[in-house]
Design an enzyme around this catalytic site. Structure first.
Site, PDB file in Angstrom:
ATOM      1  CD  GLU A 156      -3.254   0.564   2.024  1.00  0.00           C
ATOM      2  OE1 GLU A 156      -4.113   1.418   2.226  1.00  0.00           O
ATOM      3  OE2 GLU A 156      -3.293  -0.567   2.549  1.00  0.00           O
ATOM      4  CD  GLU A 209      -4.461  -0.700   8.962  1.00  0.00           C
ATOM      5  OE1 GLU A 209      -5.065  -0.274   7.966  1.00  0.00           O
ATOM      6  OE2 GLU A 209      -3.792  -1.751   8.951  1.00  0.00           O
TER       7      GLU A 209
END
Length: 871
Positions: A467, A740
């Site tokens: 990502e 996260e």
């Protein structure tokens, strides 16, 4: 009082300034209290000697009666490409006493016009069949025959380049020229190489890799922007006799491949050091077998000077432990999760293969946990030359990791033979934060490390999986925290240009910047949370410029992007229904815990917030009609919100912690509603056993909203919480960066879904803003931004016996140190020269620094200096 620490466009000695009117700043040093500047005088010249002779040939401002000492616009003769400018400043203090002249600073202009570039874009044509192409080696030899006065090399690439001269690296920058939307612009760098050039033969060597341009970008795959990396170099030499000469990229350069078999940001790197052409970057190398460089059509995008600080290896970490993981396999623990790569010192036989793998966590059996990498490969493979001890490290890839597995060596390496190279955009440190609680100190360190590991040319979401995108929502919720930790002014000036480059014609701001074809990728994605204009993500286009203005007092970011910001507000209005933003399939309060905030509620709240900020922006830039019109629009949105989503008991539709925290923090509530809303927020927290339930967006508002409305003890309760979900839960389980997810790993469930489970993701670390603004009380004043006037209102509470924080503003160092003990509350503060502060105490206080002011006040207005209070 003496001016010092001169900067130009935020940098001490930049040599590639391409703004026609550079911004000059300085700090003031003084041993006297309440000192401030009443006037300044700036001189600029083409030679420092001219300043000594009082003969400035570029600019003499004369005495300017002003207290401004930051972002003073250059006002001298027009500047040309490559021009060097030497400058100094003197000031007058509060008693109208002139200072001595400052030390001489300097800057150099970049190449301001396309015509100033004389070279061609060169490289190797990459075949579509080359899935992961080799890095290209390019070289050019040339001679100098006279003494050199000045030599500057300018370089750019579509891809990544590493510049070498006469066998030595030029500068310490990595991953140049940085990531931009190459369809629109690419950056160039400038390096002073005067001391590196020899009189006689010289050789430029360049490594050219695919990078973001032609390599893998996030989940979008390879070749998002192009297929073949390209290089542009121009070396300008000025001799002492006044003559000039340029060496530029063209078809006379030679190229080949070498040791780097492939290198990809997401897929790792492979080197066969036996293939390295020894001496290829030095004079006298024989070029047999080297091909002529291919010349490409000239790049038709914008070619701009690099704005943000370069990516560099800023820290090197040695392992704290090592254990065997199988035959010839060793796992090293660096003790800290970082972004970067591993550097090894090894010896072995010719052809011996050494594989270096990276991971953030370990499985229960001590092996690397790599399930969360998705399609990323965090492996670097080295085939040894075998002749001698070799230092091995990759060139154009990086990883997110704490643990390193080395396979292929019979014995573990000594600690000083393996180094974790922590690389990130080299923003200067700005803040420090310390408390009496070691776990909260570790939490703050985790926030800082999360920022460092993810500020990699753009503010990425994570450094490990496939990502590593510049998510706008993540950036805007964290930007205020980021400004306290580091000087990120230039970094976010550049990122805002990325955001503007990705703005749609209808005004919608993007999810990610650079967009990297994300908008096209999500059209074919099976996920149902992709929208063209996600609330909280698109709003970064308003929130980030306003925050940078607040923290650095730099109006340029507002004026430059004003029209783009206005288009976003108008887009939101045009796509709303009665000023209610629709229930798009957006990201909502991303990764909240057991609390689903309705999307239309959150979207309308952000619509209101951005509109309120834009009305303030319009006022700052002198657009009074817009300020009035959008101020009225904000009032209309809030009324529509109340009518649609709030009942008479003060319950907001969705009834989550996030909807109440945002309504309070975004100032959407009439006075008569605030008590009910804060009470309901308290009820929800208490009902959740004093735990939060907020996600990416709500978490940044929660503690500030509680503290602003008199519930600071509840805010501290949440900060101190150690059980799941909480900030300290991850700390207690060994986290060294922000996770996260609140549930990235739990005692009951182990690792969360590997499809999305990063352990270095800064968003939930936005609590750092609260630490500085509320716990330490260091706050900017919108009416006098950039800390020209400082609001110092520390908020003691919780289990803390002290908080000690500092912040290096553009005016100088600000300190707030409070402690609580049997004698009561004590506060020490430091205020830099040329600023004022309002110090607000939690109870009537006495000054204890001998100033003699009336005791027993709760508010003191002070000038620069060090002050102490007790109450």
């Amino acid at each position: 009082m003496l001016p010092a620490s001169l900067t130009v466009n935020y940098e001490p000695h930049p040599i590639n300034v391409d703004s026609p009117i550079p911004k000059l700043s300085w700090k003031l040093e003084s041993g006297e209290s309440a000192q401030y500047q009443t006037a300044y005088r700036i001189q600029a010249a083409t030679e420092p000697s001219l300043l000594s002779l009082e003969q400035p040939d570029l600019w003499d401002s004369g005495r300017i009666d002003s207290s401004e000492s930051i972002h003073v616009p250059y006002g001298g003769s027009k500047l040309i490409s490559g021009q060097r400018c030497f400058w100094r400043v003197r000031v007058w203090d509060k008693l109208d006493r002139p200072s001595a002249w400052s030390d001489v600073g300097y800057w150099a202009m970049g190449l301001l016009e396309r015509s100033a570039w004389g070279g061609e874009w060169i490289g190797r044509v990459i075949s579509p069949e080359e899935a992961y192409p080799s890095v290209t080696y390019l070289r050019k030899s040339f001679a100098t025959d006279r003494p050199i006065r000045q030599a500057t090399v300018y370089a750019s690439a579509l891809g990544l380049y590493r510049l070498r001269l006469n066998g030595e690296p030029v500068g310490g920058d990595r991953f140049a020229p940085g990531w931009t939307d190459y369809h629109t612009r690419t950056q160039y760098q400038a390096y002073d190489i005067t001391s590196m050039l020899a009189e006689g033969d010289n050789t430029i060597g360049v490594l050219l890799g695919t990078g973001w341009y032609a390599g893998t970008v996030g989940m979008m795959g390879r070749r998002v922007y192009g297929t073949s990396p390209q290089l542009l170099v121009q070396l300008n030499v000025e001799y002492t006799d006044g003559s000039r000469h340029s060496i530029v990229t063209d078809g006379s350069w030679r190229l080949n491949t070498g040791a780097i078999v492939y290198s990809d940001i997401i897929k790792g790197e492979k080197q066969d050091t036996r293939l390295e052409p020894q001496g290829w970057d030095r004079p006298g190398f024989h070029e047999e077998g080297w091909a002529e460089a291919h010349t490409f059509e000239f790049y038709d995008g914008l070619l701009v000077a690099q704005q943000e600080p370069p990516i560099q290896v800023v820290e090197a970490l040695s392992p704290v432990s090592v254990h065997a993981a199988g035959a010839n396999r060793w796992v090293y623990d660096l003790g800290q999760n970082i972004a970067g790569w591993t550097r090894l010192r090894v010896a072995g036989a010719e052809g011996q293969v050494v594989t270096v793998r990276h991971a953030e966590m370990l499985n229960a059996d001590g092996t690397l946990y790599t399930a969360n990498l998705r399609k990323a490969i965090q492996d670097d493979i080295f085939i040894l030359r075998g002749e001698e001890v070799e230092w091995l490290e990759p060139e154009f890839t990086y990883h997110g990791f704490r643990y390193v597995e080395v396979e292929g060596l019979p014995d573990a390496l000594p600690a000083d033979h393996l180094l974790g190279q922590a690389a990130y955009s080299a923003n200067r440190k700005a803040g420090d934060f310390e408390t009496s609680n070691p776990e909260i100190n570790r939490l703050y360190a985790n926030i800082v490390w999360g920022q460092k590991g993810n500020f990699f040319s753009v503010p990425t979401d994570c450094p490990q999986r496939d990502e590593r995108l510049g998510w706008t929502g993540d950036a805007q919720v964290f930007v205020r925290t980021a400004t306290y930790n580091q000087n990120v002014a230039a970094f976010f000036h550049k990122y805002m240009q990325d955001v503007i480059d990705a703005q749609r014609e209808d005004g919608a701001f993007p999810d990610t910047a650079p967009d990297a074809n994300w908008s096209e990728f999500k059209k074919v994605s099976s996920a149902n949370w992709h929208a063209p204009d996600n609330a909280g993500w698109g709003d970064a286009g308003i929130i980030i410029p306003w925050t940078i203005y607040m923290m650095y007092g730099d109006k340029e970011i507002l004026t430059k992007h004003y029209d783009a910001m206005k288009r976003w507000i108008d887009y939101c209005k045009g796509t709303s229904d009665g000023l209610i933003r629709p229930d798009y399939a957006n990201h909502a309060d991303w990764l909240s815990i057991r609390a689903d905030t309705p999307k239309e509620v959150l979207a309308t709240q952000y619509f209101a917030y951005s509109t309120r900020l834009f009305a303030e922006i319009a006022k700052v830039v002198g657009r009074e009609e817009d300020a009035e019109a959008y101020g009225e629009l904000f009032r209309q949105i809030t009324q529509a919100f109340l009518n649609r989503f709030m009942n008479p008991e003060g319950i907001i539709h969705g009834d989550t912690q996030t909807v109440y925290a945002m309504a309070l923090y975004f100032e959407m509530l009439p006075t008569e509603w605030r008590g009910k809303v804060i009470n309901r927020l308290k009820e929800l927290i208490r009902a959740n056993d004093n735990h939060l339930s907020t996600g990416f967006l709500g978490v940044g508002c929660l503690l500030p909203a509680l503290t602003e409305y008199g519930e600071s003890e509840l805010a501290y309760t949440l900060l101190h919480q150690e059980t799941f979900p909480s900030w300290l839960y991850s700390v207690r389980h060994g986290a060294t960066t922000i996770w996260e997810r609140w549930d990235g790993w739990t005692e009951e469930g182990g690792f969360q879904s590997p499809s999305m489970n990063s352990f270095n993701h800064y968003s939930l670390g936005s609590v750092g803003e609260w630490m500085f603004r509320y716990a330490a009380g260091i706050e900017a004043d919108p009416a006098s931004p950039g800390f020209k006037h400082i609001k110092l209102r520390p908020c003691p509470g919780g289990k803390l016996s002290y908080v000690k924080a500092s912040y290096e503003s553009l005016y100088g160092r600000i300190e707030s140190h409070w402690r609580v003990g049997p004698e009561g509350f004590a506060l020490e503060v430091l205020i830099p020269p040329n600023t004022t502060a309002m110090v607000v105490l939690p109870a009537p206080a006495n000054r204890t620094d001998g100033d003699g002011l009336e005791p027993g006040e709760t508010t003191y207005r002070v000038g620069s200096g060090r002050y102490a209070f007790e109450c």
